[in-house]
Design an enzyme around this catalytic site. Structure first.
Site, PDB file in Angstrom:
ATOM      1  N   ASN A   9       0.880  -1.176   0.000  1.00 47.83           N
ATOM      2  CA  ASN A   9       0.000   0.000   0.000  1.00 47.83           C
ATOM      3  C   ASN A   9       0.910   1.216   0.000  1.00 47.83           C
ATOM      4  O   ASN A   9       1.495   1.559   1.025  1.00 47.83           O
ATOM      5  CB  ASN A   9      -0.877  -0.052   1.267  1.00 47.83           C
ATOM      6  CG  ASN A   9      -1.694   1.207   1.455  1.00 47.83           C
ATOM      7  OD1 ASN A   9      -1.786   2.047   0.566  1.00 47.83           O
ATOM      8  ND2 ASN A   9      -2.304   1.335   2.628  1.00 47.83           N
ATOM      9  N   LYS A  11       0.191   4.272  -0.285  1.00 44.15           N
ATOM     10  CA  LYS A  11      -0.417   5.469   0.324  1.00 44.15           C
ATOM     11  C   LYS A  11      -0.125   6.684  -0.562  1.00 44.15           C
ATOM     12  O   LYS A  11      -0.063   6.546  -1.772  1.00 44.15           O
ATOM     13  CB  LYS A  11       0.061   5.637   1.765  1.00 44.15           C
ATOM     14  CG  LYS A  11      -0.139   4.351   2.585  1.00 44.15           C
ATOM     15  CD  LYS A  11      -0.013   4.551   4.057  1.00 44.15           C
ATOM     16  CE  LYS A  11      -0.230   3.211   4.762  1.00 44.15           C
ATOM     17  NZ  LYS A  11      -0.205   3.324   6.219  1.00 44.15           N
ATOM     18  N   HIS A  96      -9.534   1.200   4.524  1.00 41.93           N
ATOM     19  CA  HIS A  96      -8.303   1.424   5.286  1.00 41.93           C
ATOM     20  C   HIS A  96      -8.597   2.378   6.440  1.00 41.93           C
ATOM     21  O   HIS A  96      -9.391   3.300   6.306  1.00 41.93           O
ATOM     22  CB  HIS A  96      -7.213   2.001   4.375  1.00 41.93           C
ATOM     23  CG  HIS A  96      -5.873   1.991   5.036  1.00 41.93           C
ATOM     24  ND1 HIS A  96      -5.505   2.960   5.939  1.00 41.93           N
ATOM     25  CD2 HIS A  96      -4.850   1.102   4.984  1.00 41.93           C
ATOM     26  CE1 HIS A  96      -4.297   2.662   6.403  1.00 41.93           C
ATOM     27  NE2 HIS A  96      -3.881   1.539   5.830  1.00 41.93           N
ATOM     28  N   GLU A  98      -7.046   4.812   7.590  1.00 41.56           N
ATOM     29  CA  GLU A  98      -6.829   6.236   7.285  1.00 41.56           C
ATOM     30  C   GLU A  98      -8.033   6.812   6.541  1.00 41.56           C
ATOM     31  O   GLU A  98      -8.390   7.972   6.742  1.00 41.56           O
ATOM     32  CB  GLU A  98      -5.526   6.396   6.487  1.00 41.56           C
ATOM     33  CG  GLU A  98      -4.314   6.145   7.383  1.00 41.56           C
ATOM     34  CD  GLU A  98      -3.105   5.540   6.694  1.00 41.56           C
ATOM     35  OE1 GLU A  98      -2.992   5.598   5.453  1.00 41.56           O
ATOM     36  OE2 GLU A  98      -2.246   4.978   7.419  1.00 41.56           O
ATOM     37  N   GLU A 167      -5.834  -4.941  10.309  1.00 42.92           N
ATOM     38  CA  GLU A 167      -4.775  -3.971  10.579  1.00 42.92           C
ATOM     39  C   GLU A 167      -5.090  -3.235  11.878  1.00 42.92           C
ATOM     40  O   GLU A 167      -5.889  -2.297  11.882  1.00 42.92           O
ATOM     41  CB  GLU A 167      -4.689  -2.943   9.448  1.00 42.92           C
ATOM     42  CG  GLU A 167      -4.351  -3.543   8.104  1.00 42.92           C
ATOM     43  CD  GLU A 167      -3.749  -2.494   7.174  1.00 42.92           C
ATOM     44  OE1 GLU A 167      -2.576  -2.667   6.807  1.00 42.92           O
ATOM     45  OE2 GLU A 167      -4.419  -1.510   6.849  1.00 42.92           O
ATOM     46  N   GLY A 173       2.256   2.084  10.850  1.00 42.89           N
ATOM     47  CA  GLY A 173       3.245   3.151  10.745  1.00 42.89           C
ATOM     48  C   GLY A 173       3.886   3.534  12.066  1.00 42.89           C
ATOM     49  O   GLY A 173       4.559   4.562  12.168  1.00 42.89           O
ATOM     50  N   SER A 213       3.121  -2.274  10.499  1.00 46.61           N
ATOM     51  CA  SER A 213       4.559  -2.371  10.790  1.00 46.61           C
ATOM     52  C   SER A 213       5.120  -3.761  10.509  1.00 46.61           C
ATOM     53  O   SER A 213       5.967  -4.274  11.243  1.00 46.61           O
ATOM     54  CB  SER A 213       4.862  -1.924  12.219  1.00 46.61           C
ATOM     55  OG  SER A 213       4.500  -0.564  12.387  1.00 46.61           O
ATOM     56  N   GLY A 235       4.841   1.198   4.827  1.00 50.81           N
ATOM     57  CA  GLY A 235       6.200   1.752   4.707  1.00 50.81           C
ATOM     58  C   GLY A 235       7.202   0.829   4.026  1.00 50.81           C
ATOM     59  O   GLY A 235       7.973   1.272   3.158  1.00 50.81           O
TER      60      GLY A 235
HETATM   61  P1  PGA Z   1       2.643   0.117   7.718  1.00 46.17           P
HETATM   62  O1  PGA Z   1       1.203   0.364   7.047  1.00 46.17           O
HETATM   63  O2  PGA Z   1       3.170  -1.172   7.141  1.00 46.17           O
HETATM   64  O3  PGA Z   1       3.476   1.309   7.301  1.00 46.17           O
HETATM   65  O4  PGA Z   1       2.445   0.035   9.183  1.00 46.17           O
HETATM   66  C1  PGA Z   1       0.321  -0.684   6.813  1.00 46.17           C
HETATM   67  C2  PGA Z   1      -0.957  -0.150   6.195  1.00 46.17           C
HETATM   68  O5  PGA Z   1      -1.417   0.925   6.597  1.00 46.17           O
HETATM   69  O6  PGA Z   1      -1.543  -0.785   5.287  1.00 46.17           O
END
Ligand code: PGA
Length: 251
Positions: A9, A11, A96, A98, A167, A173, A213, A235
């Site tokens: 992803n 983002k 998601h 976010e 998640e 993140g 993460s 990330g």
């Molecule tokens: P992250 O994000 O691996 O940076 O923690 C995962 C996601 O939001 O899909």
């Protein structure tokens, strides 16, 4: 048989040129050393039409990170599921955290998005997960059960086409990862809810990814759990070495 999937992803990262370069580099790495799982990259909308022709579709699926909850028309700035599909993309991340928290996406809005994605032959990667306070109050099971309402109105046939991603918001993140045991517990619970609703066979065939993460150093342990069928990677999807390190957890 359910599939193991590692999905990136991106983002709101990488301009078009950087995104094309990243997709090319990943394609080269996976052509040289074939993955043992399905690999997907979910990119900003504007990258889709450029990225789909440069990756080998036998190795890498391409997806969007969102789509509109309306078919078409006067919705300035929105991108429909049909438009996403017309780029050659096959997946779309929906729900998601976010999108839920910054853009007010509700269970009802997400239900519409999932239906439109499926109507346009896109595979939704549908995200669920609790925030830290909910985990501390041991409410994570209730939270994910309520979020699943967006997809539990689907027919069994349509439900069989979706991928789920658990998640925990506190792990996204932040560098904090759910332990493999925490992930396994809630993935097994999610699968039990699917079994109750659609039967054991559909539950057993549903891929449930872990996100939050996830890194090369923890992916193997997480993916080794019986109900963790891969990862949704933020990330670490922005660097080929890291993303491939996670993909290689299936070797
Ligand atoms: P992250 O994000 O691996 O940076 O923690 C995962 C996601 O939001 O899909």
């Amino acid at each position: 048989m359910r599939k193991n999937i590692v999905a990136g992803n991106w983002k709101m990262n990488k301009n078009l040129q950087e995104g094309i370069a990243l997709a090319k580099e990943l394609n080269e790495a996976l052509t040289a050393d074939k993955p043992n799982c399905d690999v997907v990259i979910c990119t900003p909308f504007i990258h889709l039409a450029s990225v789909t022709p440069i990756v080998d579709s036998a190795l890498i699926g391409v997806g969007a990170e969102n789509c509109a909850d309306k078919v078409s028309g006067a919705y300035t700035g929105e991108v429909s599921a049909e438009m996403v599909a017309s780029t050659g993309a096959q997946y779309v991340i929906l729900g998601h955290s976010e999108r839920r928290s910054y853009y007010g996406e509700t269970v009802e809005i997400l239900e519409e998005k999932v239906k439109l994605a499926l109507a346009n032959n896109l595979t939704p990667i549908f995200c669920i997960g609790e925030v830290l306070e909910e985990r501390q109050a041991e409410k994570q099971n209730e939270v994910v059960a309520a979020q699943l309402a967006s997809v539990f109105t689907l027919s069994a046939e349509d439900f069989s086409k979706i991928v789920l991603a658990y998640e925990p918001v506190w792990a996204i993140g932040t560098g904090l990862t759910a332990t493999p045991e925490q992930a396994q517990d809630i993935h097994a619970y999610i699968r039990s809810l699917i079994a109750e609703k659609y039967g054991q066979e559909i539950a057993d065939n549903c891929s449930i990814l872990y996100g939050g993460s996830c890194k090369p150093s923890n992916a193997k342990e997480l993916f080794a759990k019986p109900d963790v069928d891969g990862g949704l990677i933020g990330g670490a999807a922005l660097k080929v070495a890291d993303f491939k390190g996670i993909i290689d957890a299936f070797k």
